[in-house]
Design an enzyme around this catalytic site. Structure first.
Site, PDB file in Angstrom:
ATOM      1  N   ARG A  24      -9.274  16.728   7.484  1.00  0.00           N
ATOM      2  CA  ARG A  24     -10.034  17.191   6.309  1.00  0.00           C
ATOM      3  C   ARG A  24     -11.406  17.686   6.740  1.00  0.00           C
ATOM      4  O   ARG A  24     -12.030  17.126   7.644  1.00  0.00           O
ATOM      5  CB  ARG A  24     -10.210  16.050   5.300  1.00  0.00           C
ATOM      6  CG  ARG A  24      -8.920  15.634   4.667  1.00  0.00           C
ATOM      7  CD  ARG A  24      -9.172  14.560   3.593  1.00  0.00           C
ATOM      8  NE  ARG A  24      -8.067  13.633   3.583  1.00  0.00           N
ATOM      9  CZ  ARG A  24      -8.197  12.300   3.543  1.00  0.00           C
ATOM     10  NH1 ARG A  24      -9.395  11.740   3.493  1.00  0.00           N
ATOM     11  NH2 ARG A  24      -7.128  11.541   3.559  1.00  0.00           N
ATOM     12  N   GLU A  67      -8.644  -4.694   4.962  1.00  0.00           N
ATOM     13  CA  GLU A  67      -8.456  -4.418   3.537  1.00  0.00           C
ATOM     14  C   GLU A  67      -7.349  -5.291   2.936  1.00  0.00           C
ATOM     15  O   GLU A  67      -7.429  -5.699   1.786  1.00  0.00           O
ATOM     16  CB  GLU A  67      -8.109  -2.931   3.348  1.00  0.00           C
ATOM     17  CG  GLU A  67      -9.287  -2.023   3.649  1.00  0.00           C
ATOM     18  CD  GLU A  67      -8.877  -0.615   4.054  1.00  0.00           C
ATOM     19  OE1 GLU A  67      -8.399  -0.443   5.201  1.00  0.00           O
ATOM     20  OE2 GLU A  67      -9.021   0.294   3.240  1.00  0.00           O
ATOM     21  N   ARG A 110      -2.499  -1.931  -3.431  1.00  0.00           N
ATOM     22  CA  ARG A 110      -3.647  -1.042  -3.262  1.00  0.00           C
ATOM     23  C   ARG A 110      -3.430   0.172  -4.167  1.00  0.00           C
ATOM     24  O   ARG A 110      -2.398   0.832  -4.085  1.00  0.00           O
ATOM     25  CB  ARG A 110      -3.750  -0.577  -1.815  1.00  0.00           C
ATOM     26  CG  ARG A 110      -4.845   0.456  -1.655  1.00  0.00           C
ATOM     27  CD  ARG A 110      -4.765   1.139  -0.320  1.00  0.00           C
ATOM     28  NE  ARG A 110      -5.802   2.141  -0.203  1.00  0.00           N
ATOM     29  CZ  ARG A 110      -5.623   3.341   0.327  1.00  0.00           C
ATOM     30  NH1 ARG A 110      -4.437   3.698   0.796  1.00  0.00           N
ATOM     31  NH2 ARG A 110      -6.605   4.187   0.402  1.00  0.00           N
ATOM     32  N   ASN A 119       0.880  -1.175   0.000  1.00  0.00           N
ATOM     33  CA  ASN A 119       0.000   0.000   0.000  1.00  0.00           C
ATOM     34  C   ASN A 119       0.918   1.226   0.000  1.00  0.00           C
ATOM     35  O   ASN A 119       1.423   1.628   1.043  1.00  0.00           O
ATOM     36  CB  ASN A 119      -0.883  -0.061   1.248  1.00  0.00           C
ATOM     37  CG  ASN A 119      -1.790   1.137   1.369  1.00  0.00           C
ATOM     38  OD1 ASN A 119      -1.688   2.089   0.603  1.00  0.00           O
ATOM     39  ND2 ASN A 119      -2.677   1.088   2.350  1.00  0.00           N
ATOM     40  N   HIS A 141     -12.144   4.100  -0.008  1.00  0.00           N
ATOM     41  CA  HIS A 141     -12.292   3.075   1.040  1.00  0.00           C
ATOM     42  C   HIS A 141     -13.142   1.894   0.549  1.00  0.00           C
ATOM     43  O   HIS A 141     -13.726   1.169   1.359  1.00  0.00           O
ATOM     44  CB  HIS A 141     -12.974   3.621   2.316  1.00  0.00           C
ATOM     45  CG  HIS A 141     -12.217   4.669   3.044  1.00  0.00           C
ATOM     46  ND1 HIS A 141     -12.831   5.754   3.611  1.00  0.00           N
ATOM     47  CD2 HIS A 141     -10.904   4.796   3.327  1.00  0.00           C
ATOM     48  CE1 HIS A 141     -11.937   6.515   4.208  1.00  0.00           C
ATOM     49  NE2 HIS A 141     -10.752   5.962   4.040  1.00  0.00           N
TER      50      HIS A 141
END
Ligand code: ADP
Length: 399
Positions: free
Chosen positions: A241, A385, A91, A10, A180
């Site tokens: 964010r 994941e 990923r 990733n 996601h």
């Protein structure tokens, strides 16, 4: 059944998470993180079967140096491990409209990932660097790309289109893509299993709450709406964010308050969210302990976080009609009984009743229902994941 080990990579812009996963059962043989790329103190830490270790990388190391360290200094020291690898799974953040599922990486796939880089300028180029370095390290192994956006490609146009001139979508690809996806896919599948229902007949709302956060409406096993947009900046209040804001604020700050466009983007991405409101931290554990000490701005940050989330969840009753379960996952969703309690209370119009004991004890990797018997179901499911990436990689290469 023989082991099917997959090296999962990733790649972020300044770090790389890696793991060696048994695709058959999700067992994690190695996991680690290389960070501070392109800096003098580039370094790596990892865990092999529960044993922790760490090392400095050569100064200014990046993806290629990190991957060669993983191969030469970590994997090669574990006898017989590399021989059990069936694939390298990557990923990839943005697959645009091109990728609706995971794919074996070919030169054409690499080209398309590069083409999607305008939509994820920090992440897709990093994934390409990881793919190149992994190919050099394991020239004989197939490489697979697993996209964060792929699960959301089933959204209907009514959910993915912005109310902008249509040509901006047709010609420039401006639309909601969502992120996601791998996590929402995993926990929605697990939820169907826990509910003992076929996935194709299961409606769930999944809330992935980590440093970034998104909610997803999953109808009959397929995504029909999600809160992130063209980029990960939209939707929920996140660590740093802002999530949804009035877009005119940007013009206001630039034209009237003298900020540069880049300065405004830095505020929206790195100085807002939990950190911006609380002035305490972007880390929810810090927010929680500041709340317990009565810090009013931390309480405000927590309350805005929960309120925005509850409004999104309530909104997804529209596309779903029937909600079989609400699922919490990600670092905050899996561990913060406080957030789950507040959000379910805000959703009392749906009849949710929290089982306090189950809510308090379903933390630290545990899964299960946290509502009372007479309540609609809310549950906690730890995400994984990496396992999805390993499963997709192993099944694509065996096909
Ligand atoms: P990432 O998006 O980086 O994968 P994670 O899923 O690991 O993030 O989630 C990180 C968030 O989870 C942080 O805000 C962290 O504070 C929060 N978190 C982790 N453990 C706990 C805990 N025990 N209680 C509350 N929040 C937690």
């Amino acid at each position: 059944m023989s082991n099917k080990l997959v090296l999962v990579l990733n790649c972020g812009s300044s770090s790389l998470k890696f793991a060696v996963i048994n695709a058959n059962n999700g067992d994690e043989i190695i996991s680690g993180l290389a960070e501070c790329f392109n800096l003098p103190d580039a370094r790596m830490k990892w865990n092999i079967s529960g044993k922790k270790d760490a090392a400095h990388l050569p100064p200014n190391s990046a993806h290629a140096e990190a991957i060669s360290y993983i191969v030469e200094e970590i994997i090669k020291n574990e006898q017989g491990l590399a021989e059990q690898f069936v694939a390298v799974g990557h990923r990839v953040v943005h697959g645009g409209e091109k990728f609706t599922e995971s794919v074996v990486i070919t030169p054409d796939v690499c080209k398309s990932i590069k083409e999607c880089a305008s939509l994820a300028p920090l992440h897709n180029p990093a994934a390409i660097m990881g793919i190149k370095a992994a190919r050099a390290a394991f020239p004989e192994l197939p490489q697979v790309a697993v996209f964060d956006t792929a699960f959301h490609q089933t959204m209907p146009a009514s959910a993915f289109l912005y109310a902008l001139p249509y040509h901006l979508y047709k010609e420039k690809g401006i639309r909601r893509y969502g992120m996601h996806g791998t996590s929402h896919l995993f926990v929605s599948r697990e939820a169907a299993r826990l509910l003992d229902k076929p996935l194709a007949e299961t409606n769930v709302i999944t809330a992935h709450l980590g440093n970034g956060g998104s909610v997803c409406a999953v109808k009959n096993g397929k995504c029909v709406d999600t809160s992130m947009g063209m980029t990960p900046l939209a939707g929920l209040v996140m660590g740093t964010r802002c999530g949804d804001i009035d877009p005119s604020i940007i013009e206001h700050l630039v034209a009237r308050e003298g900020y540069s466009p880049a300065g405004v983007m830095d505020i929206l991405q790195k100085q807002s969210g939990l950190l911006g409101i609380s002035g305490v931290s972007s880390d929810f554990r810090d927010i929680q302990s500041a709340c317990e000490k009565g810090n009013e701005q931390a309480i405000l940050a927590r309350d805005i976080f929960c309120y925005r989330l509850a409004k999104y969840i309530a909104g997804y009753a529209v596309p779903l009609g029937r909600i079989d379960a609400l699922v919490f996952t990600g670092g905050i969703g899996e561990n913060s009984a406080m957030v789950r309690d507040k959000v379910l209370n805000l959703l009392s119009v749906f009849g949710y009743q929290v089982d306090s004991e189950k809510n308090e004890t379903t933390i630290l990797g545990k899964k299960g229902t946290i509502t009372t018997e007479n309540s609609p179901t809310a549950m906690v499911i730890p995400t994984n994941e990496e396992w999805v990436i390993a499963q997709d990689s192993a099944s694509l290469v065996s096909a």
